[in-house]
Design an enzyme around this catalytic site. Sequence first.
Site, PDB file in Angstrom:
ATOM      1  N   SER A   1      33.913  41.866  40.268  1.00 42.26           N
ATOM      2  CA  SER A   1      35.143  42.511  39.837  1.00 42.26           C
ATOM      3  C   SER A   1      36.342  41.691  40.305  1.00 42.26           C
ATOM      4  O   SER A   1      36.455  41.363  41.482  1.00 42.26           O
ATOM      5  CB  SER A   1      35.234  43.925  40.418  1.00 42.26           C
ATOM      6  OG  SER A   1      34.278  44.765  39.838  1.00 42.26           O
TER       7      SER A   1
ATOM      8  N   ASP B   1      43.168  46.419  33.849  1.00 42.23           N
ATOM      9  CA  ASP B   1      42.559  46.493  35.175  1.00 42.23           C
ATOM     10  C   ASP B   1      42.936  45.267  36.019  1.00 42.23           C
ATOM     11  O   ASP B   1      42.149  44.334  36.176  1.00 42.23           O
ATOM     12  CB  ASP B   1      41.043  46.610  35.042  1.00 42.23           C
ATOM     13  CG  ASP B   1      40.385  47.102  36.321  1.00 42.23           C
ATOM     14  OD1 ASP B   1      41.038  47.074  37.374  1.00 42.23           O
ATOM     15  OD2 ASP B   1      39.212  47.515  36.260  1.00 42.23           O
TER      16      ASP B   1
ATOM     17  N   HIS C   1      41.110  48.137  40.323  1.00 38.64           N
ATOM     18  CA  HIS C   1      40.191  48.924  41.140  1.00 38.64           C
ATOM     19  C   HIS C   1      39.797  48.199  42.426  1.00 38.64           C
ATOM     20  O   HIS C   1      39.301  48.815  43.372  1.00 38.64           O
ATOM     21  CB  HIS C   1      38.957  49.367  40.341  1.00 38.64           C
ATOM     22  CG  HIS C   1      37.976  48.297  39.997  1.00 38.64           C
ATOM     23  ND1 HIS C   1      37.954  47.650  38.775  1.00 38.64           N
ATOM     24  CD2 HIS C   1      36.955  47.775  40.704  1.00 38.64           C
ATOM     25  CE1 HIS C   1      36.958  46.788  38.744  1.00 38.64           C
ATOM     26  NE2 HIS C   1      36.335  46.837  39.908  1.00 38.64           N
TER      27      HIS C   1
END
Length: 829
Positions: A651, A223, A87
């Site tokens: 992240s 991810d 992402h």
Amino acid sequence: MKHLIKLCVAAVLMFPSFAKANEGMWLVSLLNKMNEAEMRGMGLNLTAEEIYSINKASLKDAIVRLNYGMCTGEVVSDKSLIFTNHHCGYDAIQTLSTVEKNLLRDGFCAKSLAEELPIPDFHIQFLVRIDDVTKQILDAIPNGTSEAERAKIVAAKTKELINANSENGKYEVELKSFYYGNEYYLMVYQTFSDIRLVGNPPESVGKYGGDTDNWMWPRHTGDFSMLRIYADKDNNPAAYSKDNVPYKPKHFLPVNIDGIEEGDFSMIMGFPGRTTRYLTSYGVQQAVDVRNPALIACLGTKLESWKTVMNADPAVDLMYAAKYASTANGWKYYIGQTRGLKRLNVKGDKENIEKEFTTWVNANDSRKQKYGQALGMVKEYYDGWNPYVLKSTYAGLCGLGGAEFVGFAYGMGGELRAYAEEKDAAKRDEMKKGLMAEIDAFFKEYNAGTDKLVFVNLTNLYREQMQGADRATWHTTLDSKFKGNVNAYAEKLFATSIFTDKKKLMLFLDKPSTKVLDKDLAFQTANSMKEQSDSYAAFNQQEKFNIGMRSFVAGLREMHPDKAYAPDANSTMRLTYGLVDDYKAADAVHYDFYTTTVGILEKRDDSNPEFVVPQKLADLINAKDFGKYAPKGKDLVTCFLTTHDITGGNSGSPVIDGDGNLIGIAFDGNWEAMSGDIAFEKNMQRTISVDIRYVLFTVEKLMGGKNIVDELKYAKKKPKPAVAPASESSSVAPSPAGPQTTPGPAVTPGPGGRPANAADNKAKMDEQRKKAEEEAKAKKAEFDKKRAESEKVKAENAAKAKAAADKAKAANEKQKAPAKAEEKAPVKK
């Protein structure tokens, strides 16, 4: 902070839960002062200098900041290969995709350097050093200085320090405030702009679970994405060139694929974006009662509008994929945060801290003098601002932050006016080049039909919430000339405005006119919404908040001199440490600390875009063809939990073991503790990471990237010492060199690749397997329950949005005939 605790090393290793969850995102340059002893006791085998050093290569030199704080990444090879989240690369992957060659949907893997794809407008930064400049800043502020004058002094000093440390543009420098202006630190960065996409899994892996699984556990999302930094022949930052070569990093992280165990020490380094841990009870109440509900309503309306068009048009679906994903993440975050703040009684906890603080202050006259007004000023700020928070939030999210053309028209409008008024032809030509670049960038990912729907739905929502004088002035035109018909206003605006049509805007550049600009409906709407937002500024007494919070936080730290308070996150490099650990989510609900590929197939639903599993992946899982990433015949670990304290910006951060090796990539937090940015919940807050073994399995087996896994350096997991239970009287401090490792008993891989003692017999293994199967069934049931709850929330919000749209549509249909007649007839002034 806990000071050095004298414990036997054996006891520490046998009972790792003595520090189950550690609050704090710690500034890496201060580790030697605060946390090193505790980290060593938990399993760290590195020194503070091996983590952060300005003179030698250290872990900090393998941690990078993406796009000025959007995400974090880690260097994993001597050719500057970067791992981060899927992402985090999402927007770049989308930009490089087309409907015909959709890298986002199908995945991408470069088999050589020549195949790697340059990413436009992408930046990666290395932290060079951190300087404490608190004294230089505070010494420049005389006693009794007003808050406005203080801000001017800090701004001037900031400019001076940045200029002095940038080395004529070699470095980018930021000065950051900590503890609400009680401390200041200078961050020096080296920035690279030639960044290339190396690979990403298909979206069905990289975003597996979609919005349903977002913020949820158990998780099975791969991810990750891969980038590479390029430099000139002298290893310096340079603009893109085919002659550039992979950057030679100062340090990179070796990869440990030996697996994780419950209780393992680990740490995360990265660039967390923003927390408000010192928020008072007044702030919590405002968030729960006013601000968050408005945010949820506005973001939900935008998402519903986008999705309507995205589902019908593949080109728009690709164009808006990154925007949608980012907004959906925020929308669900605020839902979860509100739920957590209520469920965990965060307001009550804050009130207890404030009561303790007040008692401590009132016990001493000098404290009263110094801190007596702190909380009172904070309360005055909220009392004065609360009546306008709802209005300000709706004006912002339905205005410049709503339909995209509104913000674009406001920002571009001022530039176009200056361009139109410029008389010097040469200067105008130069201005035109810059304007054309901005226009190209905006319309590259803009669809007028989609934005029109967003504008109509958000305007209807705004009109439902705001009445009379609380509405922006352009609503007077809407009511008088269009009889309140939002659809009719939107049709006129999109048919005539230069800001929603690239061709019209380019024609304007050829023949600029301030008269055309002033008559433009989009420009009028944008200016009106900005004026309405600005009108609330007078009621926001920010100075009271700043003074009160600076005093309150300083007092808290003085009240507990033996406790180290971590500063709020602010996109600077931080380290958080903890353990691999499970958690109890609610009464009778227990979650294990890892998931496996079994869960991927359990969740599989090819009729649901969020849970599609590529057939090749399903075949690999069914055949247990995991290569070196799982013991033969065993299931592969996909994701795992730790007790780390992270937030947005983290992240893509590396999960690092006690020896400095990469074991996973952090990508999410858990639903039960989404109030964590405001209050850390030590018993429940968990970080969700993708296991590095699942990443490398996907790269090698699914994506065909053996060249990539061969580029990495692999490290072995050091065995824990074999020791006898320690007596309670033992009081040996951890060795300065860290816990000593001695060969333990022979081990064979257990379930999920975790070591199991060789003495375990078959009966015990069968019993464990049976227990695991029962737990898997229970987890599946719990997952189904959570999915149903999530779907219910989505359905409820969709229903609300649809009801609002239907209501507006009915009203507009009723006015359709008059509106059409009015469009044909001249408008009377």
